[in-house]
Each structure stands twice: as structure tokens, then as C-alpha cells.
Design an enzyme around this catalytic site. Structure first.
Site, mmCIF file in Angstrom:
data_model
loop_
_atom_site.group_PDB
_atom_site.id
_atom_site.type_symbol
_atom_site.label_atom_id
_atom_site.label_comp_id
_atom_site.label_asym_id
_atom_site.label_seq_id
_atom_site.Cartn_x
_atom_site.Cartn_y
_atom_site.Cartn_z
ATOM 1 N N HIS A 87 14.241 56.672 32.122
ATOM 2 C CA HIS A 87 14.153 57.320 33.435
ATOM 3 C C HIS A 87 12.774 57.985 33.588
ATOM 4 O O HIS A 87 12.110 57.830 34.614
ATOM 5 C CB HIS A 87 15.291 58.344 33.539
ATOM 6 C CG HIS A 87 15.261 59.217 34.752
ATOM 7 N ND1 HIS A 87 16.113 59.042 35.817
ATOM 8 C CD2 HIS A 87 14.492 60.281 35.066
ATOM 9 C CE1 HIS A 87 15.861 59.965 36.730
ATOM 10 N NE2 HIS A 87 14.879 60.735 36.301
ATOM 11 N N GLU A 88 12.341 58.693 32.559
ATOM 12 C CA GLU A 88 11.047 59.385 32.633
ATOM 13 C C GLU A 88 9.884 58.393 32.677
ATOM 14 O O GLU A 88 8.929 58.591 33.424
ATOM 15 C CB GLU A 88 10.877 60.336 31.444
ATOM 16 C CG GLU A 88 11.929 61.436 31.340
ATOM 17 C CD GLU A 88 12.131 62.197 32.636
ATOM 18 O OE1 GLU A 88 11.201 62.259 33.449
ATOM 19 O OE2 GLU A 88 13.242 62.719 32.851
ATOM 20 N N HIS A 95 9.493 57.141 36.103
ATOM 21 C CA HIS A 95 8.750 58.090 36.946
ATOM 22 C C HIS A 95 7.246 57.869 36.768
ATOM 23 O O HIS A 95 6.490 57.922 37.729
ATOM 24 C CB HIS A 95 9.076 59.534 36.548
ATOM 25 C CG HIS A 95 10.300 60.083 37.224
ATOM 26 N ND1 HIS A 95 10.577 59.878 38.553
ATOM 27 C CD2 HIS A 95 11.302 60.868 36.760
ATOM 28 C CE1 HIS A 95 11.699 60.493 38.863
ATOM 29 N NE2 HIS A 95 12.169 61.095 37.781
ATOM 30 N N GLU A 140 14.848 60.167 42.156
ATOM 31 C CA GLU A 140 15.770 60.186 41.020
ATOM 32 C C GLU A 140 16.599 58.905 40.968
ATOM 33 O O GLU A 140 16.749 58.305 39.916
ATOM 34 C CB GLU A 140 16.688 61.406 41.088
ATOM 35 C CG GLU A 140 15.983 62.740 40.896
ATOM 36 C CD GLU A 140 15.131 62.810 39.643
ATOM 37 O OE1 GLU A 140 15.607 62.396 38.578
ATOM 38 O OE2 GLU A 140 13.977 63.252 39.744
#
Lengths: 293, 184
Positions: free
Chosen positions: A143-144, A147, A222
């Protein structure tokens, strides 16, 4: 499904950024009209302030955000599992290896920051490393890395800079009002009064609108990063379990308020009756979307 | 006038050809790079295995068979020629399973499990196994991009002229299809 979602989110981001710039301009115009009777001066001030904040944020970024959140850098030997998982995700996401930081906090959480993928950094709490297994950790780090890969980190910094600029402009307007520096000499005909009211309203409502837009922006990002994480790990269950574990835990002890939207899940866990001010989409909704992948 | 038009068309065709050719070459290079990532990790695992065998031997004397299997597979993979991608991965998958059983049997030897060296090796090997899995994923997506160029117009014509051929995908082991990652 994945690619459609990414494309849709990219479009939305552009709208929001345009909206941000328009708002900065409007604030400037209102300020100029309010204080000097001329909108153009205010617009010039607003553009100057906006640029200043943006340059500051994009050049200083990583180390300041990290120290605001009490994160300290770690080496491969100090945190082998975290370091290796970040390596894996960076490799499969085709981004350079980010710097790795750890925050001493029993609440599981993580975030990424930086001006671009070449100077990015990832931070995880000690609680995240203790409570999650490797697959769940991969989901969170994926997920990071998403980003970073989607340039969300730069977008977040930009949005943060612009909303700081907007609140600075609003303060300037309020100060001018209280200190009586209002310097106007035109006749008080009806259109001037309407313009005056309009200016005051803009100065009051501008920062509010900026906050709302920043929240909405962060919420969309998100979902996109969740989708990106699954693209990297090919394993939605890991992230689903991680999100469950994160939502079943206590809030963070001393997270920084202005960087709350950077974290994978809201570090304060404040439940508001309206979702307007949430920095994150509800975890149940994120899990629901992951389950449909 | 007609001469000029013909010239413009010829130049446009040449430019298109060059762009297509470079695109194909770049995609091929990416696949080769992805393979060398896998190879680095396979090599790293081969280097770690002797340490693991030595450490395990000291604590688990009755597990010769499993250890011999791991060493056998390791030697087999090292003897394969560098370009035998499919064969290498096939044996690599067997080696993954064999290593899994070593880590499973460590449950029966508390001293082994508690040893600092063993747990370090376990993390190192888990890391290498995951990197093999992820670089295989990277290889397959690079290969898919390249193969796509080979069959789509107009790059397929350029590929045909230069006798470029499809890159085979690396099969994921059947057991790993359900749970793509290895956590020992």
C-alpha cells in the site's frame, strides 16, 4: 477493474488540484478587494504565498515529516523483516528502494512520504511489526509503495502546502480586519457592499473548503493504494487481515495531527458522526472493496 | 511534388521502423534483466544452503534424508546451463518445498529452533524465497509486455523481419498458486 480504478482516481485528482488553485486565487482576490479595494494585488500575493509554501514542502519534506512523527531510520540489520519486505515491494513495484524508518508506538500503523519516488521514505510502527505476519506486512508495505509509485506522496505534499497557504491567506484577511488596516475609499453603493460580503464569506469559508477537499483527496488515494497493493502482492487477503488487525487496535500515542492523512489508517481513530472530515475511508468499506477484487 | 510526398512517406516509415525496433529491444532487455534478478536470488539461496545444512546437522542428526535432498537439488540447479530457465525454475520449486520441510521439522527440535544462527538463516532464506517469487512475477509481466508487442500490429512485422521469438512464461508452482508467498 484495477486499471479503471486507477484511471478514475487520476482524473479526480486533477479536478481537485484545479479546484485548489482556483480557491487560492479566489482567496487572494477576496483579500485584495477586502484590504486594498483591488483584486489583482491579492491574487499576486496569493500566488506568491502558494509558491513559497509549495517550494518549502517539496524541498524539506522527508526529514521534517519523519521527525514530526518521532520516526528514526533503521538499517537492514536492525529490522531485517521490515527491510526485506520493503525491498520486495519496491522491486516488484519498480521504484527505487525507499529509506526505512521505525516509530516506537504499540499501535500498528505505517506511512510513506517524500517529494518523488527517488527520495521517498517508508515508516512503520513497532506495533505493526509485532502484530502482523509477513503476508499482512507485505499488504501494508505494498500500500505504501503504491502511494510512492502513484506520486501520491508528492500530491499529498502539494495539497498540504496549498491548504497551509490558504489558511495563511485567511489569517492575513482576519488580521487586516481587526487591525483596521482596511483601506478603502470607493462609494458604498450596492454592488460594493455585495462584493464586500462575498469577500468576507470567501475568507471564512475558504480554509474549510480546502480542508474538505484535502480529506476527500486523501480518501480516494487510500482506495487506489489498496488496489495497487493487491496488484503488487497478488494477495488481497494479506491486506484485508492487516486492516482488520489495525482497526482492532488502540489509537497511536503521539502521531502528528497534520500528517494524519499520510498514515494507512487514521492514527487517532476518532469516529465522527459525519464522514465529511475523515482523513480515511471507513475500514469496512476498504475491506469490502478488497474482497471484490 | 510527388517526389516530395514519396520522400516524406519513406522517412515516416523509416522512423516508425526504428521506434518499433527499439521498443521491441527495450522490452526484451527488460525481460533479460528480470531473469538476472531471479538468477541472483537463486545464487544467493545456493550460497545459504550449505550454512543451513551445517547448522541443522548439529541439532537434528536423524534427518539426513531431508538434508541430502536439499543438497542434491542445490547441486542439480548449479549444474544446469545458464539459459535453461524453465528447468532451473522447476528444480527451484522442488527446492522451495524441500526447504519448507526443513523449517517444518525444526518444530521437533526446540534447541535448533531456539538457535540464533538458525533463526537468522530462516529469515535470510525466507527473504530469498520471497524475492524469487516476486522477481518471477516481474519476469512474467515483462515477458507479457514483450510478447504483446510480438503479436500486435505494426511491431509484429518488425519482429518478424528480425526473427524475434516469444519468451516463455515461468510457471508458478501449483501449491503456491493458492498462497503465492512462502512464510516458513
Amino acid at each position: 477493474m484495477l486499471y479503471q480504478q486507477i484511471a478514475q482516481n487520476k482524473r479526480k485528482t486533477i479536478y481537485v488540484l484545479i479546484g485548489f488553485y482556483v480557491l487560492v486565487g479566489l482567496m487572494g482576490a477576496a483579500l485584495g478587494y477586502f484590504c486594498y479595494g483591488r483584486a489583482t494585488i491579492g491574487i499576486a500575493i496569493a500566488i506568491g504565498v502558494g509558491l513559497f509554501y509549495m517550494i518549502m514542502t517539496l524541498t524539506q519534506s522527508t526529514s521534517i515529516v519523519m521527525s514530526m512523527n518521532n520516526a528514526h531510520p533503521v538499517t537492514e540489520e536492525q529490522a531485517p523483516v521490515l527491510y526485506h519486505v520493503v525491498q520486495d515491494m519496491a522491486m516488484v513495484g519498480k521504484v527505487p528502494m525507499p529509506k526505512v524508518y521505525i516509530i516506537d508506538d504499540p499501535s500498528p500503523n505505517a506511512f510513506a512520504t517524500g517529494p518523488d519516488p527517488q527520495h521517498a521514505a517508508v515508516a512503520a510502527t513497532t506495533g505493526l511489526l509485532e502484530r502482523l505476519n509477513r503476508e499482512e506486512l507485505e499488504g501494508v508495505i505494498g500500500h505504501e509503495i503504491s502511494h510512492i509509485r502513484n506520486y501520491d506522496i508528492r500530491l499529498q505534499s502539494t495539497a498540504l502546502a496549498l491548504s497551509s497557504a490558504i489558511s495563511y491567506l485567511a489569517n492575513l484577511g482576519v488580521n487586516s480586519f481587526f487591525w483596521g488596516r482596511v483601506n478603502r475609499d470607493d462609494d458604498d453603493n450596492q454592488s460594493a457592499i455585495i462584493a464586500m460580503i462575498f469577500s468576507i464569506l470567501t475568507l471564512i469559508l475558504g480554509p474549510l473548503a480546502a480542508t474538505l477537499a484535502q480529506m476527500a483527496l486523501s480518501r480516494n488515494r487510500e482506495y487506489l493504494a489498496d488496489a495497487g497493493s493487491v496488484e503488487l502482492t497478488r494477495n488481497p487477503q494479506g491486506l484485508i487481515d492487516a486492516l482488520r488487525a489495525i482497526s482492532d487496535s488502540e489509537p497511536m500515542r503521539n502521531a502528528n495531527t497534520s500528517s494524519a492523512s499520510l498514515y494507512i489508517a487514521d492514527p487517532f481513530k476518532k469516529g465522527s458522526w459525519t464522514h465529511l472530515f475523515d482523513t480515511h475511508p471507513p475500514i469496512e468499506k476498504r475491506i469490502e472493496r478488497l474482497e471484490h477484487m | 511534388m510527388i517526389g516530395l510526398i514519396v520522400l516524406v512517406i519513406v522517412i515516416a516509415l523509416v522512423i516508425t521502423y526504428i521506434v518499433m525496433y527499439n521498443g521491441l529491444q527495450r522490452a526484451k532487455v527488460n525481460t533479460d534483466e528480470a531473469w538476472s534478478q531471479i538468477d541472483v536470488q537463486l545464487q544467493r539461496r545456493n550460497d545459504l544452503i550449505p550454512n543451513l545444512v551445517e547448522t541443522t546437522k548439529g541439532y537434528a542428526k536423524h534427518e539426513r534424508e531431508t538434508l541430502d535432498e536439499v543438497v542434491g537439488l542445490r547441486n542439480k540447479i548449479m549444474q544446469l546451463p545458464a539459459d535453461a530457465h524453465q528447468e532451473k525454475m522447476e528444480i527451484s520449486n522442488q527446492l522451495t518445498d524441500a526447504l519448507k520441510s526443513i523449517f517444518a521439522l525444526s518444530e521437533n527440535y526446540p534447541d535448533l529452533k531456539a538457535s540464533q544462527e538458525f533463526s537468522q538463516l530462516q529469515e535470510e532464506l525466507t527473504n530469498t524465497e520471497n524475492k524469487i517469487a516476486y522477481s518471477r512475477q516481474l519476469f512474467n509481466s515483462s515477458a507479457a509486455l514483450y510478447n504483446q508487442k510480438l503479436v500486435t500490429f505494426p511491431s509484429n512485422m518488425v519482429a518478424h523481419i528480425h526473427h524475434m521469438t516469444k519468451v516463455n512464461y515461468l510457471e508458478t508452482p501449483s501449491a503456491a498458486k493458492e498462497a503465492p508467498k512462502v512464510s516458513f
